[in-house]
Design a protein around this motif. Structure first.
Motif, PDB file in Angstrom:
ATOM      1  N   ASP A 173      -2.618   5.927   2.010  1.00 21.09           N
ATOM      2  CA  ASP A 173      -3.853   5.415   2.372  1.00 21.09           C
ATOM      3  C   ASP A 173      -4.782   5.429   1.120  1.00 21.09           C
ATOM      4  O   ASP A 173      -5.753   5.311   1.263  1.00 21.09           O
ATOM      5  CB  ASP A 173      -4.426   6.190   3.412  1.00 21.09           C
TER       6      ASP A 173
ATOM      7  N   ALA B 215       2.815   0.259   5.624  1.00 20.09           N
ATOM      8  CA  ALA B 215       3.329   0.888   6.985  1.00 20.09           C
ATOM      9  C   ALA B 215       4.741   0.355   7.409  1.00 20.09           C
ATOM     10  O   ALA B 215       5.146   0.755   8.493  1.00 20.09           O
ATOM     11  CB  ALA B 215       2.427   0.535   8.175  1.00 20.09           C
TER      12      ALA B 215
ATOM     13  N   HIS C 111      -9.992   0.056   5.823  1.00 15.70           N
ATOM     14  CA  HIS C 111      -9.454   1.055   4.652  1.00 15.70           C
ATOM     15  C   HIS C 111      -9.223   0.203   3.269  1.00 15.70           C
ATOM     16  O   HIS C 111      -8.985  -1.084   3.439  1.00 15.70           O
ATOM     17  CB  HIS C 111      -8.071   1.777   5.033  1.00 15.70           C
TER      18      HIS C 111
ATOM     19  N   ASN D 159      -5.106  -1.888   0.592  1.00 16.58           N
ATOM     20  CA  ASN D 159      -4.580  -3.321   0.653  1.00 16.58           C
ATOM     21  C   ASN D 159      -5.609  -4.119  -0.028  1.00 16.58           C
ATOM     22  O   ASN D 159      -5.292  -4.814  -1.034  1.00 16.58           O
ATOM     23  CB  ASN D 159      -4.054  -3.544   1.755  1.00 16.58           C
TER      24      ASN D 159
ATOM     25  N   ALA E 108       0.928  -1.131   0.155  1.00 15.47           N
ATOM     26  CA  ALA E 108       0.024   0.043  -0.084  1.00 15.47           C
ATOM     27  C   ALA E 108       0.673   1.337   0.143  1.00 15.47           C
ATOM     28  O   ALA E 108       2.202   1.161   0.305  1.00 15.47           O
ATOM     29  CB  ALA E 108      -0.835   0.071   1.258  1.00 15.47           C
ATOM     30  N   ASN E 109       0.266   2.243  -0.191  1.00 19.70           N
ATOM     31  CA  ASN E 109       0.669   3.853  -0.314  1.00 19.70           C
ATOM     32  C   ASN E 109       1.714   4.137  -1.727  1.00 19.70           C
ATOM     33  O   ASN E 109       1.236   5.103  -2.386  1.00 19.70           O
ATOM     34  CB  ASN E 109       1.654   3.877   0.807  1.00 19.70           C
TER      35      ASN E 109
HETATM   36  N1  HSE Z   1      -1.975   3.066   4.192  1.00 17.42           N
HETATM   37  C1  HSE Z   1      -1.627   2.070   5.422  1.00 17.42           C
HETATM   38  C2  HSE Z   1      -0.648   2.748   6.260  1.00 17.42           C
HETATM   39  C3  HSE Z   1      -1.206   1.032   5.198  1.00 17.42           C
HETATM   40  O1  HSE Z   1       0.594   3.277   5.680  1.00 17.42           O
HETATM   41  O2  HSE Z   1      -0.656   3.092   7.419  1.00 17.42           O
HETATM   42  C4  HSE Z   1      -1.175   0.006   6.432  1.00 17.42           C
HETATM   43  O3  HSE Z   1      -2.388  -0.983   6.396  1.00 17.42           O
END
Ligand code: HSE
Length: 302
Positions: free
Chosen positions: A18, A251, A127, A130, A11-12
């Motif tokens: 997010d 993260a 969220h 992912n 993710a990201n």
């Molecule tokens: N977008 C989230 C974060 C991903 O960076 O905290 C972790 O699930």
């Protein structure tokens, strides 16, 4: 009966904090067979074992979805294999959620659409970054406003990936604690501009620019860098070897590089010599996402 396969996800991708996510070529696989009673067998010890099937996360997700449809969940024997390390920023829980939803979908014959599966996954995970990538595959941009998540999958990205997985865990809640609670309007405008340009560059195949924007994130990378040993070295060494951009995967603590097509294995091999304590792996973007293969019963010939 059937096999469910779900990719890992990252993710990201820097400024897509997010919001963006990619599916990557490591998999959680569930082989599902008819059985008198529920049973979970793990073929890898990276998956935590539980004393009772009711405590199994995949069962809990499947049961929740079955309950939402007032449908009984027929017992089965699930054999699980996972290539996705836990709490490393590669979406292990998202893959488990998507697998659990599909398990209920198959066992209860719910005929869920992709949108329904995503809505359930977001409801459970909280969220979409992912779960959307794990479900749909490829590079997916999402936004959750209120309870509703919207998404768009990008056309296939033509790069290889290299992941650097350290041998310690980092919980997302701990990696979120280091982020600021507020952000100045002018900084937010620049940060979203960086993200917009990364997506535009990916869409137009300008991977040099996309990589530069990945490494220009203002939302989270600089705050989290201190939690991730070798953060700056990994970025600079990967760049010297030809990577377009290197970012924290989710993260963290894993980092991920986007590298020119066909160069993943070579770059991974060289990065391994610099990072002997890491699991360094050349991966691909997975474009398929969730897959279900229904076993065809072998019938005796006349
Ligand atoms: N977008 C989230 C974060 C991903 O960076 O905290 C972790 O699930």
């Amino acid at each position: 009966m059937f096999t469910i396969s779900v990719p890992a996800s990252s993710a990201n991708i820097g400024p897509g904090f997010d919001s963006a996510g990619v599916a990557v070529s490591r998999y959680l696989t569930l082989q599902v067979k008819e059985s008198e009673e529920w049973q979970f067998t793990h073929t890898t010890n990276s998956i935590p074992s539980v004393r009772h099937y009711r405590d199994h996360y995949i069962y809990k997700v499947a049961k929740q979805v079955a309950d939402w449809h007032d449908s009984p969940l027929t017992a089965c024997h699930v054999t699980m294999d996972s290539e996705i390390p836990l709490a490393r920023g590669l979406g292990s829980s998202a893959s488990a959620i998507v697998a659990g939803i599909e398990l209920a979908n198959q066992l209860c014959e719910l005929r869920l659409t992709e949108d329904q599966k995503l809505a359930y996954a977001v409801k459970i995970e909280g969220h979409p970054d992912n779960v959307a990538a794990a479900l749909l595959g490829g590079f997916v941009v999402t936004v959750k406003m209120g309870e509703e998540a919207s998404y768009k999958k990008l056309p296939a990205i033509q790069t290889d990936l290299v992941v650097y997985i350290p041998n310690f865990e980092l919980k997302t809640e701990d990696a979120r604690k280091v982020l600021p609670e507020e952000f100045l309007m002018k900084d937010a405008a620049t940060a979203s501009g960086v993200s917009n340009l990364m997506i535009s560059a990916l869409l137009t195949g300008d991977y040099e620019l996309a990589g530069k924007m990945m490494e220009s994130d203002l939302f989270h990378e600089s705050y989290r860098a201190k939690l991730i040993p070798n953060y700056f070295d990994i970025r600079s060494e990967a760049r010297k070897l030809g990577a377009f951009g290197t970012v924290i995967s989710g993260a963290g603590p894993t980092m991920i590089s986007f590298v020119p097509n066909g160069q993943g294995a070579t770059i991974a091999e060289q990065m391994r010599t610099i990072l002997p304590d890491y699991e360094v792996d050349a991966l691909q973007l997975d474009e398929k996402g969730l897959q279900v293969k229904v076993d065809i019963p072998i019938t005796e010939k006349d």
